[in-house]
Design a protein around this motif. Structure first.
Motif, PDB file in Angstrom:
ATOM      1  N   ILE A   7     -41.430 -25.903 -76.803  1.00  0.00           N
ATOM      2  CA  ILE A   7     -42.075 -25.347 -75.623  1.00  0.00           C
ATOM      3  C   ILE A   7     -42.620 -26.517 -74.813  1.00  0.00           C
ATOM      4  N   SER A   8     -42.290 -26.556 -73.539  1.00  0.00           N
ATOM      5  CA  SER A   8     -42.824 -27.620 -72.689  1.00  0.00           C
ATOM      6  C   SER A   8     -43.464 -27.003 -71.454  1.00  0.00           C
ATOM      7  N   GLY A   9     -44.337 -27.753 -70.852  1.00  0.00           N
ATOM      8  CA  GLY A   9     -45.005 -27.290 -69.646  1.00  0.00           C
ATOM      9  C   GLY A   9     -46.116 -28.243 -69.282  1.00  0.00           C
ATOM     10  N   PRO A  10     -46.735 -28.002 -68.140  1.00  0.00           N
ATOM     11  CA  PRO A  10     -47.799 -28.900 -67.685  1.00  0.00           C
ATOM     12  C   PRO A  10     -49.070 -28.744 -68.521  1.00  0.00           C
ATOM     13  N   ILE A  11     -49.950 -29.702 -68.383  1.00  0.00           N
ATOM     14  CA  ILE A  11     -51.244 -29.654 -69.047  1.00  0.00           C
ATOM     15  C   ILE A  11     -51.945 -28.371 -68.622  1.00  0.00           C
ATOM     16  N   GLY A  12     -52.460 -27.636 -69.587  1.00  0.00           N
ATOM     17  CA  GLY A  12     -53.171 -26.400 -69.284  1.00  0.00           C
ATOM     18  C   GLY A  12     -52.262 -25.231 -68.964  1.00  0.00           C
ATOM     19  N   GLY A  13     -50.962 -25.398 -69.187  1.00  0.00           N
ATOM     20  CA  GLY A  13     -49.999 -24.350 -68.843  1.00  0.00           C
ATOM     21  C   GLY A  13     -49.869 -23.249 -69.879  1.00  0.00           C
ATOM     22  N   GLY A  14     -50.546 -23.379 -71.011  1.00  0.00           N
ATOM     23  CA  GLY A  14     -50.516 -22.334 -72.025  1.00  0.00           C
ATOM     24  C   GLY A  14     -49.523 -22.550 -73.151  1.00  0.00           C
ATOM     25  N   LYS A  15     -49.029 -23.772 -73.304  1.00  0.00           N
ATOM     26  CA  LYS A  15     -48.040 -24.061 -74.350  1.00  0.00           C
ATOM     27  C   LYS A  15     -48.561 -23.713 -75.740  1.00  0.00           C
TER      28      LYS A  15
END
Length: 89
Positions: A7-15
């Motif tokens: 799972i990837s995503g921006p900081i604070g994105g809910g990963k």
């Protein structure tokens, strides 16, 4: 058959929240976080700026031990968390 879900995503994105929800539903899942393996954010800022200037390719990030630990987990072996050194089964 064992699977690896990334799972990837921006900081604070809910990963982490998504990962925990998936693990809970799967029942026998193990969570391993990239942050425990990557070294870029612990290097001098000049090195990080150079990486960004070169295009910030994630393929260039060093994550020593991650592939080996994933392989061990997939074989049913336990590993030690790279930072806390607590066992992960």
């Amino acid at each position: 058959m064992m699977h690896v879900v990334a799972i990837s995503g921006p900081i604070g994105g809910g990963k982490t929240s998504v990962a925990r929800a998936i693990a809970e539903r799967l029942g026998d899942a193990t969570l391993v976080h990239f942050d425990g393996y990557e070294k870029a954010t612990r290097e001098p800022i000049a090195d990080l700026m150079e990486w960004v200037a070169k295009g910030a390719s994630f393929d260039d990030l060093a994550v020593p031990g991650l592939a080996g630990d994933l392989a061990k987990l997939k074989q049913g072996e336990s590993i030690l968390h790279p930072l806390s050194k607590t066992p992960i089964a």
